[in-house]
Design a protein around this motif. Structure first.
Motif, PDB file in Angstrom:
ATOM      1  N   LYS A 198      20.213  50.677  30.939  1.00 13.36           N
ATOM      2  CA  LYS A 198      20.857  50.166  29.734  1.00 13.36           C
ATOM      3  C   LYS A 198      20.727  51.219  28.639  1.00 13.36           C
ATOM      4  CE  LYS A 198      19.840  45.331  30.855  1.00 13.36           C
ATOM      5  NZ  LYS A 198      19.115  44.094  30.441  1.00 13.36           N
ATOM      6  N   ILE A 199      21.869  51.691  28.149  1.00 15.32           N
ATOM      7  CA  ILE A 199      21.871  52.769  27.156  1.00 15.32           C
ATOM      8  C   ILE A 199      21.629  52.195  25.762  1.00 15.32           C
ATOM      9  CG2 ILE A 199      23.186  54.677  26.169  1.00 15.32           C
ATOM     10  CD1 ILE A 199      22.468  55.036  29.111  1.00 15.32           C
ATOM     11  N   THR A 200      20.660  52.801  25.058  1.00 13.90           N
ATOM     12  CA  THR A 200      20.376  52.407  23.676  1.00 13.90           C
ATOM     13  C   THR A 200      20.530  53.628  22.778  1.00 13.90           C
ATOM     14  OG1 THR A 200      18.014  52.808  24.054  1.00 13.90           O
ATOM     15  CG2 THR A 200      18.803  50.560  24.326  1.00 13.90           C
ATOM     16  N   PRO A 201      21.163  53.460  21.611  1.00 15.56           N
ATOM     17  CA  PRO A 201      21.362  54.606  20.711  1.00 15.56           C
ATOM     18  C   PRO A 201      20.051  55.028  20.042  1.00 15.56           C
ATOM     19  CG  PRO A 201      22.151  52.580  19.700  1.00 15.56           C
ATOM     20  CD  PRO A 201      21.765  52.217  21.099  1.00 15.56           C
ATOM     21  N   GLY A 202      20.015  56.273  19.599  1.00 15.91           N
ATOM     22  CA  GLY A 202      18.859  56.773  18.864  1.00 15.91           C
ATOM     23  C   GLY A 202      17.657  57.086  19.728  1.00 15.91           C
ATOM     24  N   ALA A 203      17.855  57.281  21.027  1.00 12.95           N
ATOM     25  CA  ALA A 203      16.723  57.531  21.924  1.00 12.95           C
ATOM     26  C   ALA A 203      16.196  58.963  21.801  1.00 12.95           C
ATOM     27  CB  ALA A 203      17.123  57.244  23.367  1.00 12.95           C
ATOM     28  N   LEU A 204      17.081  59.896  21.467  1.00 14.29           N
ATOM     29  CA  LEU A 204      16.647  61.277  21.263  1.00 14.29           C
ATOM     30  C   LEU A 204      15.912  61.359  19.934  1.00 14.29           C
ATOM     31  CD1 LEU A 204      16.636  64.314  21.977  1.00 14.29           C
ATOM     32  CD2 LEU A 204      18.872  64.487  20.856  1.00 14.29           C
ATOM     33  N   SER A 205      14.617  61.679  19.981  1.00 16.17           N
ATOM     34  CA  SER A 205      13.817  61.691  18.752  1.00 16.17           C
ATOM     35  C   SER A 205      14.214  62.867  17.867  1.00 16.17           C
ATOM     36  CB  SER A 205      12.327  61.779  19.088  1.00 16.17           C
ATOM     37  OG  SER A 205      11.991  63.075  19.548  1.00 16.17           O
ATOM     38  N   TYR A 245      12.593  54.081  31.900  1.00 20.82           N
ATOM     39  CA  TYR A 245      13.727  54.729  32.555  1.00 20.82           C
ATOM     40  C   TYR A 245      14.979  54.608  31.681  1.00 20.82           C
ATOM     41  CZ  TYR A 245      17.341  55.653  36.057  1.00 20.82           C
ATOM     42  OH  TYR A 245      18.425  56.142  36.744  1.00 20.82           O
ATOM     43  N   ASN A 246      15.205  53.414  31.108  1.00 20.87           N
ATOM     44  CA  ASN A 246      16.341  53.217  30.202  1.00 20.87           C
ATOM     45  C   ASN A 246      16.293  54.212  29.043  1.00 20.87           C
ATOM     46  OD1 ASN A 246      17.059  51.030  31.799  1.00 20.87           O
ATOM     47  ND2 ASN A 246      16.227  49.494  30.395  1.00 20.87           N
ATOM     48  N   LEU A 247      15.089  54.398  28.507  1.00 22.45           N
ATOM     49  CA  LEU A 247      14.908  55.303  27.369  1.00 22.45           C
ATOM     50  C   LEU A 247      15.213  56.737  27.769  1.00 22.45           C
ATOM     51  CD1 LEU A 247      13.962  55.373  24.396  1.00 22.45           C
ATOM     52  CD2 LEU A 247      11.641  55.793  25.250  1.00 22.45           C
ATOM     53  N   SER A 250      18.956  57.180  28.207  1.00 21.52           N
ATOM     54  CA  SER A 250      19.600  57.142  26.887  1.00 21.52           C
ATOM     55  C   SER A 250      19.407  58.458  26.143  1.00 21.52           C
ATOM     56  CB  SER A 250      19.034  55.988  26.061  1.00 21.52           C
ATOM     57  OG  SER A 250      19.269  54.742  26.688  1.00 21.52           O
ATOM     58  N   ALA A 251      18.191  58.991  26.196  1.00 23.00           N
ATOM     59  CA  ALA A 251      17.914  60.269  25.528  1.00 23.00           C
ATOM     60  C   ALA A 251      18.720  61.394  26.170  1.00 23.00           C
ATOM     61  CB  ALA A 251      16.422  60.576  25.587  1.00 23.00           C
ATOM     62  N   ALA A 252      18.857  61.355  27.498  1.00 23.23           N
ATOM     63  CA  ALA A 252      19.622  62.390  28.202  1.00 23.23           C
ATOM     64  C   ALA A 252      21.082  62.382  27.774  1.00 23.23           C
ATOM     65  CB  ALA A 252      19.495  62.200  29.711  1.00 23.23           C
ATOM     66  N   ALA A 253      21.618  61.185  27.507  1.00 23.17           N
ATOM     67  CA  ALA A 253      23.006  61.087  27.056  1.00 23.17           C
ATOM     68  C   ALA A 253      23.186  61.783  25.704  1.00 23.17           C
ATOM     69  CB  ALA A 253      23.422  59.616  26.960  1.00 23.17           C
ATOM     70  N   GLU A 254      22.186  61.675  24.839  1.00 27.71           N
ATOM     71  CA  GLU A 254      22.269  62.325  23.535  1.00 27.71           C
ATOM     72  C   GLU A 254      22.026  63.829  23.643  1.00 27.71           C
ATOM     73  OE1 GLU A 254      20.477  60.183  20.189  1.00 27.71           O
ATOM     74  OE2 GLU A 254      20.232  58.471  21.527  1.00 27.71           O
ATOM     75  N   ALA A 267      22.211  70.278  32.478  1.00 28.17           N
ATOM     76  CA  ALA A 267      22.196  69.768  33.848  1.00 28.17           C
ATOM     77  C   ALA A 267      21.439  68.438  33.825  1.00 28.17           C
ATOM     78  CB  ALA A 267      21.516  70.761  34.776  1.00 28.17           C
ATOM     79  N   ASN A 268      22.193  67.362  33.744  1.00 21.10           N
ATOM     80  CA  ASN A 268      21.619  66.027  33.573  1.00 21.10           C
ATOM     81  C   ASN A 268      21.511  65.348  34.939  1.00 21.10           C
ATOM     82  OD1 ASN A 268      20.924  63.441  32.869  1.00 21.10           O
ATOM     83  ND2 ASN A 268      22.685  63.069  31.540  1.00 21.10           N
ATOM     84  N   PHE A 269      20.292  65.284  35.469  1.00 17.17           N
ATOM     85  CA  PHE A 269      20.084  64.687  36.785  1.00 17.17           C
ATOM     86  C   PHE A 269      19.494  63.282  36.699  1.00 17.17           C
ATOM     87  CE2 PHE A 269      20.075  69.244  37.889  1.00 17.17           C
ATOM     88  CZ  PHE A 269      21.067  69.223  38.861  1.00 17.17           C
ATOM     89  N   VAL A 270      19.469  62.730  35.493  1.00 19.63           N
ATOM     90  CA  VAL A 270      18.958  61.373  35.372  1.00 19.63           C
ATOM     91  C   VAL A 270      20.044  60.401  34.933  1.00 19.63           C
ATOM     92  CG1 VAL A 270      18.159  61.506  32.969  1.00 19.63           C
ATOM     93  CG2 VAL A 270      16.973  60.017  34.569  1.00 19.63           C
ATOM     94  N   GLY A 271      21.011  60.875  34.167  1.00 25.71           N
ATOM     95  CA  GLY A 271      22.053  59.990  33.680  1.00 25.71           C
ATOM     96  C   GLY A 271      23.400  60.204  34.329  1.00 25.71           C
ATOM     97  N   ASP A 272      23.563  61.346  35.002  1.00 20.89           N
ATOM     98  CA  ASP A 272      24.838  61.675  35.634  1.00 20.89           C
ATOM     99  C   ASP A 272      24.753  61.349  37.124  1.00 20.89           C
ATOM    100  OD1 ASP A 272      26.968  63.103  36.948  1.00 20.89           O
ATOM    101  OD2 ASP A 272      27.218  64.288  35.111  1.00 20.89           O
TER     102      ASP A 272
END
Length: 290
Positions: A198-205, A245-247, A250-254, A267-272
């Motif tokens: 589940k993607i949540t915004p603002g995960a990238l600190s 894992y959700n966090l 989500s951070a990888a997406a940002e 190279a995103n191997f967790v969200g792609d």
């Protein structure tokens, strides 16, 4: 006579320093998550690619395979729980020593907002760096959560009591079976997959964003390529649950967005999903601890 006394004093201090350095080298507890000490045995400009990050990279990427398959000489300057801010100083270190064509920066902890690190994790990085190395001193001064940095500056203070447990092996080069900074293991722990994230915004600190941007600027100023990387997490493990894992996803997406904004590859191997499928990971055979 004065000259002779001065020479004797200088010789005595030199021998004493050698003895202390020898004791320090033998007493230090070189753990499997330490920066591999062999890195400094290679001459300058040896490596084309440097990997920076935490133990996911240490266990997940094997430089020897890269060299065998593609002829690319790489080194893994990875350590346990290495923060992205710590990776910044190691990026400076590797640029000064090797000026690699490419730095690969692990962003698996991009959701963390902690700049400072516990002394244990600082030891992982600095204990095997040269004593008077500027980046070593900067890491200790700027990143360590402690009121007393002396045990980090002089590891003999932290580990002097180990003399009772020393063995012959402690007086040999300590590499803990590392190969170009990476570790390989035959241990397997069967794991179960996560549910759909589940993607949540603002995960990238903001701290991680700032550190990544600093590394981007550093690489551009030194004409060094940069690639961002988020390592795969094959399945459920003892370190974080589904929320963790959700966090991470989500951070990888940002991080994706930050990479696109700066014109670099992530190279995103967790969200792609496609990237992950291309790896062909087998949850029954490929997970050390999930």
């Amino acid at each position: 006579n004065r000259i002779l006394r001065a020479v004797r004093a200088a010789v005595f201090l030199f021998v004493l320093a050698l003895m202390i350095l020898g004791l320090d080298k033998s007493l230090k507890l070189i753990q499997e998550d330490n920066l591999c000490p062999r890195y400094y045995e290679y001459p300058k400009d040896t490596f084309d690619v440097a990997f920076l990050g935490a133990s996911l990279v240490m266990y997940g990427i094997y430089p020897v395979e890269m060299y065998d398959e593609y002829g690319i000489a790489s080194y893994s300057l990875t350590t346990g729980n290495q923060s992205i801010e710590a990776s910044y100083y190691l990026a400076k270190e590797v640029i000064e020593k090797d000026h690699p064509s490419l730095i690969v920066l692990d962003c698996s902890f991009a959701s963390s907002d902690e700049k400072k690190m516990e002394p244990q994790y600082i030891h992982y990085i600095t204990d095997t760096m040269p004593y008077l190395n500027k980046n070593r001193l900067d890491i200790i001064r700027n990143l360590a959560i402690t009121d007393d940095s002396k045990p980090l500056l002089f590891p003999l203070i932290a580990f002097h009591s180990r003399w009772q447990e020393l063995t012959y092996g402690d007086f040999l080069p300590q590499t803990k079976e590392m190969v170009y900074g990476a570790k390989i293991t035959g241990r397997v722990n069967v794991t179960a997959p996560y549910d759909e994230a589940k993607i949540t915004p603002g995960a990238l600190s903001e701290q991680s964003r700032s550190s990544i941007e600093k590394i981007i600027r550093l690489c551009r100023e030194n004409d060094t390529g940069l690639m961002l990387l988020t390592m795969p997490v094959p399945g459920k493990n003892k370190f974080f649950d589904q929320d963790g894992y959700n966090l991470r996803v989500s951070a990888a997406a940002e991080v994706d967005e930050l990479a696109k904004k700066n014109g670099i590859l992530h190279a995103n191997f967790v969200g792609d999903k496609k990237n992950l499928e291309d790896l062909g990971l087998d949850l029954q055979m490929d997970a050390y601890d999930g």
